[in-house]
Scaffold this motif. Structure first.
Motif, PDB file in Angstrom:
ATOM      1  N   LEU A  70       0.831  -1.209   0.000  1.00  0.00           N
ATOM      2  CA  LEU A  70       0.000   0.000   0.000  1.00  0.00           C
ATOM      3  C   LEU A  70       0.866   1.260   0.000  1.00  0.00           C
ATOM      4  O   LEU A  70       0.516   2.267  -0.625  1.00  0.00           O
ATOM      5  CB  LEU A  70      -0.957   0.005   1.201  1.00  0.00           C
ATOM      6  CG  LEU A  70      -1.998  -1.113   1.215  1.00  0.00           C
ATOM      7  CD1 LEU A  70      -2.908  -0.970   2.441  1.00  0.00           C
ATOM      8  CD2 LEU A  70      -2.852  -1.099  -0.052  1.00  0.00           C
ATOM      9  N   VAL A  71       1.998   1.193   0.692  1.00  0.00           N
ATOM     10  CA  VAL A  71       2.930   2.316   0.692  1.00  0.00           C
ATOM     11  C   VAL A  71       3.493   2.486  -0.720  1.00  0.00           C
ATOM     12  O   VAL A  71       3.645   3.612  -1.214  1.00  0.00           O
ATOM     13  CB  VAL A  71       4.064   2.103   1.730  1.00  0.00           C
ATOM     14  CG1 VAL A  71       5.105   3.210   1.670  1.00  0.00           C
ATOM     15  CG2 VAL A  71       3.484   2.017   3.135  1.00  0.00           C
ATOM     16  N   GLU A  74       0.959   4.246  -3.058  1.00  0.00           N
ATOM     17  CA  GLU A  74       0.894   5.690  -2.839  1.00  0.00           C
ATOM     18  C   GLU A  74       2.162   6.362  -3.384  1.00  0.00           C
ATOM     19  O   GLU A  74       2.090   7.447  -3.968  1.00  0.00           O
ATOM     20  CB  GLU A  74       0.716   6.014  -1.344  1.00  0.00           C
ATOM     21  CG  GLU A  74      -0.574   5.447  -0.783  1.00  0.00           C
ATOM     22  CD  GLU A  74      -1.400   6.445   0.011  1.00  0.00           C
ATOM     23  OE1 GLU A  74      -1.230   7.663  -0.169  1.00  0.00           O
ATOM     24  OE2 GLU A  74      -2.244   5.994   0.812  1.00  0.00           O
ATOM     25  N   TYR A  75       3.299   5.715  -3.218  1.00  0.00           N
ATOM     26  CA  TYR A  75       4.553   6.262  -3.748  1.00  0.00           C
ATOM     27  C   TYR A  75       4.473   6.387  -5.268  1.00  0.00           C
ATOM     28  O   TYR A  75       4.811   7.436  -5.831  1.00  0.00           O
ATOM     29  CB  TYR A  75       5.732   5.370  -3.344  1.00  0.00           C
ATOM     30  CG  TYR A  75       7.047   5.815  -3.943  1.00  0.00           C
ATOM     31  CD1 TYR A  75       7.560   5.243  -5.117  1.00  0.00           C
ATOM     32  CD2 TYR A  75       7.772   6.848  -3.348  1.00  0.00           C
ATOM     33  CE1 TYR A  75       8.747   5.679  -5.660  1.00  0.00           C
ATOM     34  CE2 TYR A  75       8.980   7.280  -3.893  1.00  0.00           C
ATOM     35  CZ  TYR A  75       9.464   6.690  -5.053  1.00  0.00           C
ATOM     36  OH  TYR A  75      10.655   7.120  -5.598  1.00  0.00           O
ATOM     37  N   GLU A  78       2.465   9.260  -6.253  1.00  0.00           N
ATOM     38  CA  GLU A  78       3.008  10.576  -5.909  1.00  0.00           C
ATOM     39  C   GLU A  78       4.263  10.931  -6.683  1.00  0.00           C
ATOM     40  O   GLU A  78       4.570  12.106  -6.862  1.00  0.00           O
ATOM     41  CB  GLU A  78       3.298  10.641  -4.401  1.00  0.00           C
ATOM     42  CG  GLU A  78       2.020  10.750  -3.587  1.00  0.00           C
ATOM     43  CD  GLU A  78       2.244  10.702  -2.081  1.00  0.00           C
ATOM     44  OE1 GLU A  78       3.407  10.563  -1.650  1.00  0.00           O
ATOM     45  OE2 GLU A  78       1.250  10.806  -1.348  1.00  0.00           O
ATOM     46  N   ILE A  79       5.020   9.907  -7.122  1.00  0.00           N
ATOM     47  CA  ILE A  79       6.268  10.231  -7.824  1.00  0.00           C
ATOM     48  C   ILE A  79       6.038  10.388  -9.322  1.00  0.00           C
ATOM     49  O   ILE A  79       6.676  11.202  -9.981  1.00  0.00           O
ATOM     50  CB  ILE A  79       7.375   9.208  -7.492  1.00  0.00           C
ATOM     51  CG1 ILE A  79       8.746   9.800  -7.785  1.00  0.00           C
ATOM     52  CG2 ILE A  79       7.243   7.919  -8.294  1.00  0.00           C
ATOM     53  CD1 ILE A  79       9.488  10.264  -6.588  1.00  0.00           C
TER      54      ILE A  79
END
Lengths: 229, 243
Positions: A70-71, A74-75, A78-79
């Motif tokens: 899940l991290v 999101e990364y 966002e990147i």
């Protein structure tokens, strides 16, 4: 955009968590190197990149490791900021997606229990799983007020990725349980969502074929029952 | 069956809205999870109303606003309910832009999220397991918990706070590590988070306590808390339940 970045994904072909990262990268159109790990003989790199959990998936972007699926999702969102976007823009909707992603994890834990037990214990776990899916069926009406999406743009979104990583492989699940889990009568929203998700090219590409998946599931089951005995 | 609109209309009938922003936190004085949200709102300077829940007799509002888990904390923002403390922290950071909680850089954000999850999914369960261990399992569980604390400590390294020069999302999430562990330790009589084993973590805890007034403000009052912990610990060890 500048220099080409280096993107590596350490994974295991049968892992739903790895599937999420792979799907997200494909949806975003990011080229990446995939490294298949032998989970019984983990590579030095994997242990170095994820010393805390020693698990897959690990995304390594320009030498920097990110663990926890899940991290990682999101990364990725966002990147690589160009559309398609995985999470919605509005904070309240993002909170809802994150909430249900965590909820699906608890349902999956029950699915694993069903896999690893038999008799009464298995029946109990299965009933609890179905009850959790009832809650999700109801709760997701807030996210999909007009019914399940049909994904004309080919983007399952963060929650779609999480959901199908657990419940999307309906063919395998039906084979394994001997019955369809997400019946349209009991789960009209979830079943149509799963069906639509399974048609998305990026998801089709990383879904393991049912016979191969069943092989692994049976192995896990046999090992678990042996150690329970 | 609940939709956020029915929660909103119940809420609106209880308070006159007057076109203002309305923020309500349903929590419990002793819970590190509702204290996280309280701290985040205060850091952001968001005015809010605190509602103390009685978990033995959950309010109609709580049941309506968190029908799935029926747990605190719940953040009510203009009638919309947001639950799960880490999810609430992200919501707060995304809604009120001043005084950011999460780092700006995506990789740093990923690390902060990773460690916050680690605290809730792995570290604290390992710590509670140690406190609730039977005599014969205690040493082994304690060693595992120490290993986990060492992991977290390695993330702090030579930084003042997890957030750098000032506290951020991970410091807020780590409130339970900073303050609940030592309080429970003193009641249970197990020495876990001490200066010798964890000098960097202990220094960080000192800094939080002495240099961040809001952090101190968002702690349960110590004496009352210790009594509460003792009661719950005795009940848990009698029935072999959860702290």
């Amino acid at each position: 955009m500048g220099e080409k970045s280096s993107v590596k994904l350490y994974g295991f072909w049968a892992s739903p968590f790895v599937m999420r990262a792979a799907v997200a990268l494909k949806i975003k159109g990011i080229e990446f190197e995939y490294i298949e790990e032998d989970l019984r003989n983990k590579s030095e790199q994997l242990l170095q990149y994820n010393p805390v959990y020693k698990k897959v998936p690990v995304l390594v972007h320009n030498g920097q490791p990110i663990a926890e699926s899940l991290v990682i999702l999101e990364y990725i969102d966002e990147i690589w900021t160009d559309p398609p976007h995985l999470l919605p823009k509005e904070p309240y909707h993002r909170a809802k997606h994150r909430f249900w992603a965590a909820y699906f994890q608890t349902a999956f834990d029950l699915m694993l229990k069903t896999l690893k037990t038999e008799g009464e214990e298995q029946q109990k776990a299965l009933n609890e799983l179905l009850a959790k899916l009832d809650v999700a069926e109801e709760g997701l009406k807030e996210i999909f007020p007009s019914g399940a999406p049909i994904f004309q743009d080919g983007n399952p979104g963060y929650l779609g990725i999480v959901f199908c990583s657990f419940f999307g492989n309906t063919e395998t699940m039906a084979e394994f349980f001997g019955t369809k889990l997400l019946t349209p009568e009991r789960y009209p929203l979830l079943s149509s969502w799963a069906a639509a998700l399974s048609q998305i090219p990026a998801i089709k590409e990383v879904t393991p074929p049912a016979p191969k998946m069943l092989g692994v599931l049976n192995l896990v089951r046999q090992n678990a029952l042996k150690s329970n005995a | 069956k609940v939709h956020s609109t029915s929660c909103g209309s119940l809420f609106k009938s209880l308070l006159k809205m007057g076109g203002e922003e309305s923020v309500k936190l349903l929590g419990v004085w002793s819970s590190p999870y509702s204290r996280r949200v309280e701290l985040a709102l205060k850091l952001k300077g968001v005015p809010f109303e605190s509602v103390e829940e009685d978990l033995s007799k959950k309010s109609a509002l709580l049941m309506k606003c968190n029908p799935v888990h029926k747990k605190i904390p719940v953040l009510l923002h203009n009638g919309k309910s947001i639950v799960e403390s880490l999810i609430i922290l992200e919501y707060i950071d995304e809604t009120w832009k001043g005084r950011p909680l999460l780092p700006q850089d995506p990789y740093e954000r990923a690390k902060a999220r990773f460690w916050a999850k680690f605290i809730d999914d792995k570290l604290m369960p390992g710590v509670w397991k140690t406190f609730l261990s039977k005599e014969e399992e205690r040493e082994e569980n304690k060693e595992e918990a120490c290993e986990l604390l060492r992991s977290l400590e390695s993330e702090l390294k030579d930084k003042k706070y997890f957030g750098g020069d000032d506290i951020g999302y991970l410091d807020i999430a780590a409130n339970v590590v900073a303050f609940w562990i030592q309080r429970v330790e003193s009641v249970v009589g197990i020495d876990l988070l001490n200066q010798d084993s964890f000098p960097i973590l202990c220094k960080w805890i000192e800094r939080l306590y002495h240099e961040i007034p809001l952090m101190k403000e968002c702690l349960p009052p110590k004496e009352k808390h210790l009594v509460y912990i003792k009661t719950r610990y005795e009940a848990a060890t009698a029935t072999n339940g959860n702290l």
